[in-house]
Write a protein that holds these residues in place. Structure first.
Motif, mmCIF file in Angstrom:
data_model
loop_
_atom_site.group_PDB
_atom_site.id
_atom_site.type_symbol
_atom_site.label_atom_id
_atom_site.label_comp_id
_atom_site.label_asym_id
_atom_site.label_seq_id
_atom_site.Cartn_x
_atom_site.Cartn_y
_atom_site.Cartn_z
ATOM 1 N N ALA A 158 -3.521 9.045 -1.642
ATOM 2 C CA ALA A 158 -4.787 8.882 -0.267
ATOM 3 C C ALA A 158 -3.480 9.350 0.656
ATOM 4 O O ALA A 158 -2.378 8.959 0.653
ATOM 5 C CB ALA A 158 -5.301 8.352 -0.577
ATOM 6 N N HIS A 191 -8.033 1.690 -0.615
ATOM 7 C CA HIS A 191 -7.227 2.540 -1.929
ATOM 8 C C HIS A 191 -6.906 2.241 -3.101
ATOM 9 O O HIS A 191 -7.422 3.178 -3.834
ATOM 10 C CB HIS A 191 -5.688 2.784 -0.994
ATOM 11 N N CYS A 199 -3.584 7.397 4.001
ATOM 12 C CA CYS A 199 -3.666 5.799 5.226
ATOM 13 C C CYS A 199 -3.467 6.096 6.333
ATOM 14 O O CYS A 199 -4.054 7.719 6.798
ATOM 15 C CB CYS A 199 -2.673 5.117 5.112
ATOM 16 N N CYS A 258 0.954 -1.667 -0.043
ATOM 17 C CA CYS A 258 0.331 -0.102 -0.131
ATOM 18 C C CYS A 258 0.789 1.163 0.089
ATOM 19 O O CYS A 258 1.178 1.560 0.661
ATOM 20 C CB CYS A 258 -1.021 0.150 1.677
#
Length: 162
Positions: free
Chosen positions: A159, A139, A161, A26
């Motif tokens: 974005a 995401h 987290c 991620c």
């Protein structure tokens, strides 16, 4: 590095969260936790250690799954994803949870317990892994613009987290 106290320090939590984010793949989570590690006083060496532990576990889990899928002997040489200190084991445990590898999870959970890691510290790692995995999925779905509905849309800007 883990303190005698039953909870992890902010730096320790962020290093584990960074490792989980790397293992989960991620990018927004990795970016966020890198910033948080620095805010908590982490240095380059601690970041390298956390990232290296995550990559080692992720690679070992991938190889284990490859061997399983191909019907190969699951026995393999030691991957080197072992540690002699509690924090490094918690980093590896978090990474194992992020990639959903039961063999690596069992290995690092057993090792962490043998090093005297308290149950509430283990619970913190389990909670971090669950939260980051959920964020990572969110995401990815956001980048697809409504996965499963054929609406791929434009990828959003990075974005934040957690």
């Amino acid at each position: 590095m883990l303190e005698e106290a039953m909870t992890m320090t902010t730096l320790e939590k962020e290093l584990v969260a960074l490792a989980i984010s790397v293992a989960a793949g991620c990018r927004p989570c990795v970016t966020h936790h890198l910033v948080e590690v620095r805010k908590a006083g982490g240095d380059d060496d601690s970041i390298v250690k956390a990232v290296g532990g995550a990559v080692c576990v992720r690679n070992s889990a991938g190889d284990g799954m490859r061997r399983h899928a191909l019907g190969l002997d699951p026995a393999k040489k030691e991957c080197g994803c072992t540690a002699s200190d509690p924090l490094t084991e918690l980093i590896a445990l978090g990474a194992a949870l992020a990639v959903n590898c039961t063999a690596e999870t069992d290995k690092h959970l057993t090792a962490a317990r043998s090093l005297g890691v308290a149950q509430d510290q283990l619970d913190e790692v389990f909670a971090l892994a669950a939260m980051i995995r959920t964020k990572a999925i969110g995401h990815a779905e956001a980048r697809l613009g409504g996965a499963g509905q054929g609406n791929w849309g434009e990828p959003p800007k990075a974005a934040r987290c957690c």
